[in-house]
Design an enzyme around this catalytic site. Structure first.
Site, PDB file in Angstrom:
ATOM      1  CG  HIS A  31      19.340 -11.925 -10.451  1.00 38.08           C
ATOM      2  ND1 HIS A  31      19.090 -13.052  -9.705  1.00 38.08           N
ATOM      3  CD2 HIS A  31      18.853 -10.879  -9.721  1.00 38.08           C
ATOM      4  CE1 HIS A  31      18.510 -12.707  -8.569  1.00 38.08           C
ATOM      5  NE2 HIS A  31      18.346 -11.405  -8.555  1.00 38.08           N
ATOM      6  N   GLY A  33      19.382 -15.957 -10.191  1.00 36.46           N
ATOM      7  CA  GLY A  33      18.644 -16.363  -8.980  1.00 36.46           C
ATOM      8  C   GLY A  33      17.173 -16.593  -9.289  1.00 36.46           C
ATOM      9  CG  HIS A  34      14.705 -13.277 -10.363  1.00 37.35           C
ATOM     10  ND1 HIS A  34      15.626 -12.283 -10.596  1.00 37.35           N
ATOM     11  CD2 HIS A  34      13.926 -12.823  -9.345  1.00 37.35           C
ATOM     12  CE1 HIS A  34      15.407 -11.264  -9.781  1.00 37.35           C
ATOM     13  NE2 HIS A  34      14.386 -11.565  -9.003  1.00 37.35           N
ATOM     14  N   GLY A 144      12.865 -17.702  -3.218  1.00 36.91           N
ATOM     15  CA  GLY A 144      14.292 -17.854  -2.956  1.00 36.91           C
ATOM     16  C   GLY A 144      14.619 -17.822  -1.472  1.00 36.91           C
ATOM     17  CB  VAL A 173      21.593 -18.272  -7.662  1.00 41.33           C
ATOM     18  CG1 VAL A 173      22.640 -18.275  -8.776  1.00 41.33           C
ATOM     19  CG2 VAL A 173      20.621 -19.430  -7.844  1.00 41.33           C
ATOM     20  CB  SER A 182      20.400  -8.744  -5.001  1.00 46.73           C
ATOM     21  OG  SER A 182      19.510  -7.666  -4.801  1.00 46.73           O
TER      22      SER A 182
HETATM   23  P1  AMP Z   1      12.448 -10.198  -6.272  1.00 46.13           P
HETATM   24  O1  AMP Z   1      12.313  -9.972  -7.736  1.00 46.13           O
HETATM   25  O2  AMP Z   1      13.658  -9.579  -5.674  1.00 46.13           O
HETATM   26  O3  AMP Z   1      11.170  -9.905  -5.521  1.00 46.13           O
HETATM   27  O4  AMP Z   1      12.657 -11.755  -6.094  1.00 46.13           O
HETATM   28  C1  AMP Z   1      11.740 -12.680  -6.621  1.00 46.13           C
HETATM   29  C2  AMP Z   1      12.064 -14.042  -6.087  1.00 46.13           C
HETATM   30  O5  AMP Z   1      13.390 -14.409  -6.466  1.00 46.13           O
HETATM   31  C3  AMP Z   1      12.016 -14.106  -4.543  1.00 46.13           C
HETATM   32  O6  AMP Z   1      11.429 -15.344  -4.178  1.00 46.13           O
HETATM   33  C4  AMP Z   1      13.475 -14.061  -4.187  1.00 46.13           C
HETATM   34  O7  AMP Z   1      13.749 -14.674  -2.937  1.00 46.13           O
HETATM   35  C5  AMP Z   1      14.091 -14.844  -5.324  1.00 46.13           C
HETATM   36  N1  AMP Z   1      15.518 -14.514  -5.448  1.00 46.13           N
HETATM   37  C6  AMP Z   1      16.078 -13.284  -5.543  1.00 46.13           C
HETATM   38  N2  AMP Z   1      17.424 -13.384  -5.586  1.00 46.13           N
HETATM   39  C7  AMP Z   1      17.711 -14.707  -5.497  1.00 46.13           C
HETATM   40  C8  AMP Z   1      18.936 -15.450  -5.488  1.00 46.13           C
HETATM   41  N3  AMP Z   1      20.126 -14.862  -5.553  1.00 46.13           N
HETATM   42  N4  AMP Z   1      18.851 -16.800  -5.401  1.00 46.13           N
HETATM   43  C9  AMP Z   1      17.651 -17.428  -5.327  1.00 46.13           C
HETATM   44  N5  AMP Z   1      16.471 -16.769  -5.334  1.00 46.13           N
HETATM   45  C10 AMP Z   1      16.501 -15.438  -5.421  1.00 46.13           C
END
Ligand code: AMP
Length: 295
Positions: A31, A33-34, A144, A173, A182
């Site tokens: 999304h 955020g990533h 993140g 984000v 998320s």
């Molecule tokens: P994940 O795929 O959930 O393991 O997340 C991968 C990376 O994206 C991690 O460093 C998370 O902290 C970051 N991340 C996930 N959601 C967000 C968000 N809403 N805003 C910023 N970074 C994010």
């Protein structure tokens, strides 16, 4: 953008790269955020490598490993448009082949907050991140701020194991109602999704309290808990007001930054969010200073 699914092929490619490499590790189901991590990395490095790996080691026995959303085709399109050059997509067998028996475990900072609710989670995170650091050999890695403890734990590991890698935090984000983006938001039905905005709302209440002079950690915890408890679909798992650099739970007022964080269950989703107090710190990439362990 090139998708690489073989480890030997990736290592060959890595040996051919020159200049600075920025790494964005993810579990996919991407999304905005990533993508913010990729966009930040893109400004600061010659080559951007993203990884997609749903790491079995960081999921507990009763967690959502099997149901975790997977969508490589869409993820690849998003990564490409955000500016990634390569995406490395290993399989569990590639990362943990038969006979695998080496783990990276960080100490007491992993026993707090998420570590208390998810025993073994951070051992899984640090093991996979250490392996990705060795495979990808990045100069900078982007994480993140939504997972603030993860950043603190990885910084501790980088410092303790002398990885020559800068850990760069990127601000959370959010959706327009404040819900932190998320991959697990996909588990929410419509009414649960509406209810989920209470999580960010509870942090905003704490920020208002803090800005009005409330410093007592227990009072701040209560503000957050009461806001969550007013939403019938939300079940508070924990709320924490901790020292932002050690993550030690606070009983007394401190002068240095605090991390307010909480985990809430709504329907099938377990959602977390946090903010730094004072709130100005949340928008600074100089969060580095408040979470310590700068390499
Ligand atoms: P994940 O795929 O959930 O393991 O997340 C991968 C990376 O994206 C991690 O460093 C998370 O902290 C970051 N991340 C996930 N959601 C967000 C968000 N809403 N805003 C910023 N970074 C994010």
């Amino acid at each position: 953008m090139e998708i690489i699914t073989s480890l030997p092929e990736f290592l060959k490619l890595r040996n051919s790269l020159t200049g600075n490499v920025g790494l964005v590790p993810t579990m996919g189901a991407l999304h905005q955020g990533h993508l913010a991590l990729v966009e930040t990395a893109q400004k600061e490095n010659d080559t951007i490598i993203a990884t997609i790996f749903v790491n079995p080691l960081q999921f507990g026995a009763n967690e959502d490993l099997d149901s975790y959303p997977r969508d490589l085709e869409n993820d690849s399109k998003k990564l490409e448009s955000a500016g990634a050059d390569y995406v490395f997509v290993p399989t569990p067998d590639m990362m943990y082949p038969a006979g695998y028996q080496t783990y990276v475990e960080v100490g007491e900072i992993t026993d707090r907050l998420e570590g208390r609710s998810r025993p073994g989670h951070f051992k899984g995170v640090t093991t996979v991140v250490a392996k990705l650091f060795n495979i990808i050999r990045p100069h900078r890695a982007y994480f993140g701020q939504k997972d603030a403890q993860q950043i603190a734990v990885i910084r501790r590991m980088v410092h303790d194991l002398n990885f020559q890698i800068d850990i760069i935090p990127v601000p959370t984000v959010r959706e327009s109602d404040g819900l932190a983006m998320s991959s697990r938001n996909q588990y929410l039905n419509q009414s649960e999704r509406t209810a989920a905005s209470v999580i960010n709302k509870s942090l905003k209440q704490a920020i208002i309290g803090y800005n009005n002079g409330i410093r007592n950690p227990e009072q701040l915890r209560q503000i957050i808990a009461q806001t969550i408890e007013a939403e019938p679909l939300a079940k508070l798992e924990y709320v924490s007001i901790a020292d932002a650099s050690t993550l030690i739970e606070l009983d007394e007022v401190i002068d240095s930054p605090m991390l307010a964080s909480l985990t809430v269950r709504i329907g099938k989703a377990r959602l977390l969010d946090n903010c730094l107090l004072p709130v100005e710190l949340n928008t600074l990439v100089g969060l580095k200073d408040s979470l310590g362990y700068i390499s």
